[in-house]
Design a protein around this motif. Structure first.
Motif, short mmCIF file in Angstrom:
data_model
loop_
_atom_site.label_atom_id
_atom_site.label_comp_id
_atom_site.label_asym_id
_atom_site.label_seq_id
_atom_site.Cartn_x
_atom_site.Cartn_y
_atom_site.Cartn_z
N MET A 74 0.85 -1.18 0.00
CA MET A 74 0.00 0.00 0.00
C MET A 74 0.88 1.24 0.00
O MET A 74 1.78 1.37 0.81
CB MET A 74 -0.87 -0.04 1.26
N ASN A 75 0.62 2.14 -0.91
CA ASN A 75 1.38 3.39 -0.97
C ASN A 75 0.52 4.55 -0.49
O ASN A 75 -0.52 4.82 -1.07
CB ASN A 75 1.83 3.67 -2.41
N PHE A 76 0.96 5.19 0.58
CA PHE A 76 0.24 6.36 1.08
C PHE A 76 0.71 7.58 0.30
O PHE A 76 1.87 7.67 -0.10
CB PHE A 76 0.54 6.60 2.56
N PRO A 77 -0.17 8.55 0.08
CA PRO A 77 0.25 9.81 -0.52
C PRO A 77 1.20 10.55 0.42
O PRO A 77 1.46 10.10 1.52
CB PRO A 77 -1.06 10.59 -0.69
N THR A 78 1.66 11.70 -0.01
CA THR A 78 2.60 12.46 0.82
C THR A 78 2.05 12.73 2.21
O THR A 78 2.76 12.66 3.18
CB THR A 78 2.92 13.83 0.18
N GLU A 79 0.80 13.10 2.27
CA GLU A 79 0.16 13.30 3.57
C GLU A 79 -0.31 11.94 4.06
O GLU A 79 -1.09 11.28 3.40
CB GLU A 79 -1.03 14.25 3.44
N HIS A 80 0.17 11.56 5.21
CA HIS A 80 -0.20 10.26 5.77
C HIS A 80 -1.50 10.36 6.56
O HIS A 80 -1.84 11.42 7.07
CB HIS A 80 0.92 9.76 6.69
N PRO A 81 -2.20 9.22 6.69
CA PRO A 81 -3.36 9.21 7.60
C PRO A 81 -2.87 9.52 9.01
O PRO A 81 -1.71 9.28 9.35
CB PRO A 81 -3.88 7.78 7.51
N GLN A 82 -3.77 10.05 9.81
CA GLN A 82 -3.44 10.32 11.20
C GLN A 82 -4.38 9.55 12.12
O GLN A 82 -5.56 9.36 11.81
CB GLN A 82 -3.60 11.82 11.56
N PHE A 83 -3.81 9.14 13.23
CA PHE A 83 -4.57 8.59 14.35
C PHE A 83 -4.70 9.75 15.32
O PHE A 83 -3.70 10.34 15.72
CB PHE A 83 -3.81 7.43 14.99
N ILE A 84 -5.93 10.10 15.67
CA ILE A 84 -6.15 11.25 16.53
C ILE A 84 -7.07 10.85 17.68
O ILE A 84 -8.02 10.09 17.48
CB ILE A 84 -6.72 12.44 15.72
N THR A 85 -6.74 11.35 18.85
CA THR A 85 -7.56 11.14 20.03
C THR A 85 -8.04 12.49 20.52
O THR A 85 -7.23 13.38 20.79
CB THR A 85 -6.77 10.44 21.15
N ILE A 86 -9.35 12.64 20.63
CA ILE A 86 -9.96 13.85 21.17
C ILE A 86 -10.55 13.46 22.53
O ILE A 86 -11.40 12.57 22.62
CB ILE A 86 -11.10 14.37 20.26
N THR A 87 -10.08 14.15 23.55
CA THR A 87 -10.52 13.86 24.91
C THR A 87 -11.40 14.99 25.42
O THR A 87 -11.07 16.17 25.23
CB THR A 87 -9.29 13.71 25.84
N VAL A 88 -12.49 14.63 26.06
CA VAL A 88 -13.35 15.63 26.67
C VAL A 88 -12.59 16.24 27.85
O VAL A 88 -11.88 15.54 28.58
CB VAL A 88 -14.69 15.01 27.14
N PHE A 89 -12.76 17.53 28.03
CA PHE A 89 -12.11 18.27 29.11
C PHE A 89 -12.35 17.57 30.45
O PHE A 89 -13.48 17.23 30.79
CB PHE A 89 -12.68 19.70 29.14
N GLU A 90 -11.27 17.30 31.14
CA GLU A 90 -11.26 16.63 32.45
C GLU A 90 -11.92 15.26 32.41
O GLU A 90 -12.43 14.76 33.40
CB GLU A 90 -11.92 17.52 33.52
N TRP A 91 -11.92 14.63 31.25
CA TRP A 91 -12.45 13.28 31.05
C TRP A 91 -13.91 13.15 31.47
O TRP A 91 -14.39 12.07 31.84
CB TRP A 91 -11.61 12.22 31.77
N LYS A 92 -14.65 14.26 31.41
CA LYS A 92 -16.07 14.22 31.76
C LYS A 92 -16.83 13.46 30.68
O LYS A 92 -16.40 13.40 29.53
CB LYS A 92 -16.62 15.64 31.92
N HIS A 93 -17.97 12.91 31.02
CA HIS A 93 -18.73 12.05 30.10
C HIS A 93 -19.73 12.84 29.26
O HIS A 93 -20.90 12.50 29.16
CB HIS A 93 -19.40 10.93 30.89
N LEU A 94 -19.22 13.87 28.63
CA LEU A 94 -20.03 14.76 27.79
C LEU A 94 -20.72 14.01 26.65
O LEU A 94 -21.84 14.33 26.27
CB LEU A 94 -19.15 15.88 27.22
N LEU A 95 -20.05 13.03 26.09
CA LEU A 95 -20.56 12.35 24.89
C LEU A 95 -21.43 11.14 25.22
O LEU A 95 -21.72 10.34 24.34
CB LEU A 95 -19.38 11.93 24.00
N LYS A 96 -21.85 11.02 26.46
CA LYS A 96 -22.70 9.89 26.83
C LYS A 96 -24.02 9.89 26.05
O LYS A 96 -24.44 8.85 25.56
CB LYS A 96 -22.95 9.88 28.33
N PRO A 97 -24.69 11.04 25.90
CA PRO A 97 -25.93 11.02 25.09
C PRO A 97 -25.62 10.71 23.63
O PRO A 97 -24.72 11.28 23.02
CB PRO A 97 -26.47 12.46 25.23
N ASP A 98 -26.40 9.79 23.08
CA ASP A 98 -26.19 9.40 21.68
C ASP A 98 -26.33 10.57 20.73
O ASP A 98 -25.68 10.60 19.68
CB ASP A 98 -27.17 8.29 21.28
N LYS A 99 -27.13 11.58 21.07
CA LYS A 99 -27.30 12.72 20.16
C LYS A 99 -25.99 13.45 19.94
O LYS A 99 -25.76 14.01 18.86
CB LYS A 99 -28.39 13.68 20.66
#
Length: 173
Positions: free
Chosen positions: A1-26
């Motif tokens: 597999m040949n990646f283009p010049t820009e490689h894919p990124q693995f990114i982690t987005i953390t909620v401030f102070e690890w609070k469970h903001l994203l618990k609601p499915d909406k």
């Protein structure tokens, strides 16, 4: 597999102070809708994701001429604004938990300086996909990765592209 010049990124987005903001499915749905928009606008290709209650992981590749910093900033800002609007209208008591006394903002939803790592090979990309797909299993939310809805696991394990915006990392949609 040949990646283009820009490689894919693995990114982690953390909620401030690890609070469970994203618990609601909406709020998880809001993230999914935003990713779909970015794909339709040809800003990113999304190879994998998992959305947990207090963080989410993405494997994406920014599309030229866009820049990772700008796409990431706009994506997170938009999602945060939409969550804030919903909290103001429906859950003002929850919004208080995200108030900060900063010069540039009154609320903070995301931890600063999200972890972003370039993925230089398909082996490393596969390892990161396995890691994110195992998140819900390790958290006790399901028995098998493909049983957790807010994840790309079914796309890879059962060939189901329910979200319509995922790209297979080796070239297929």
């Amino acid at each position: 597999m040949n990646f283009p010049t820009e490689h894919p990124q693995f990114i982690t987005i953390t909620v401030f102070e690890w609070k469970h903001l994203l618990k609601p499915d909406k709020y998880k749905e809001l993230i999914l809708d935003s990713l779909e928009f970015l794909v339709k606008e040809k800003r990113v290709e999304v190879y994998g994701f998992v959305i947990m209650s207090n963080h989410f992981h993405l494997i994406w590749q920014i599309q030229e001429p866009h820049r990772r910093e700008a796409v990431q900033r706009d994506f997170l800002k938009y999602v945060a604004q939409q969550i804030k609007f919903d909290l103001i209208d429906n859950h003002p008591e929850v919004l208080k938990h995200f108030q900060v006394n900063k010069q540039d903002r009154k609320c903070q939803f995301w931890k600063r300086n999200a972890l972003s790592t370039d993925l230089y090979s398909s082996d490393v990309l596969t390892q990161k996909l396995d890691y994110i797909h195992d998140n819900p299993v390790k958290a006790g939310l399901c028995q098998l990765p493909e049983d957790y809805y807010f994840s790309s696991a079914r796309f890879y394990l059962q060939n189901k592209n329910e979200f319509g915006f995922l790209y297979h990392y080796d070239g297929g949609e």
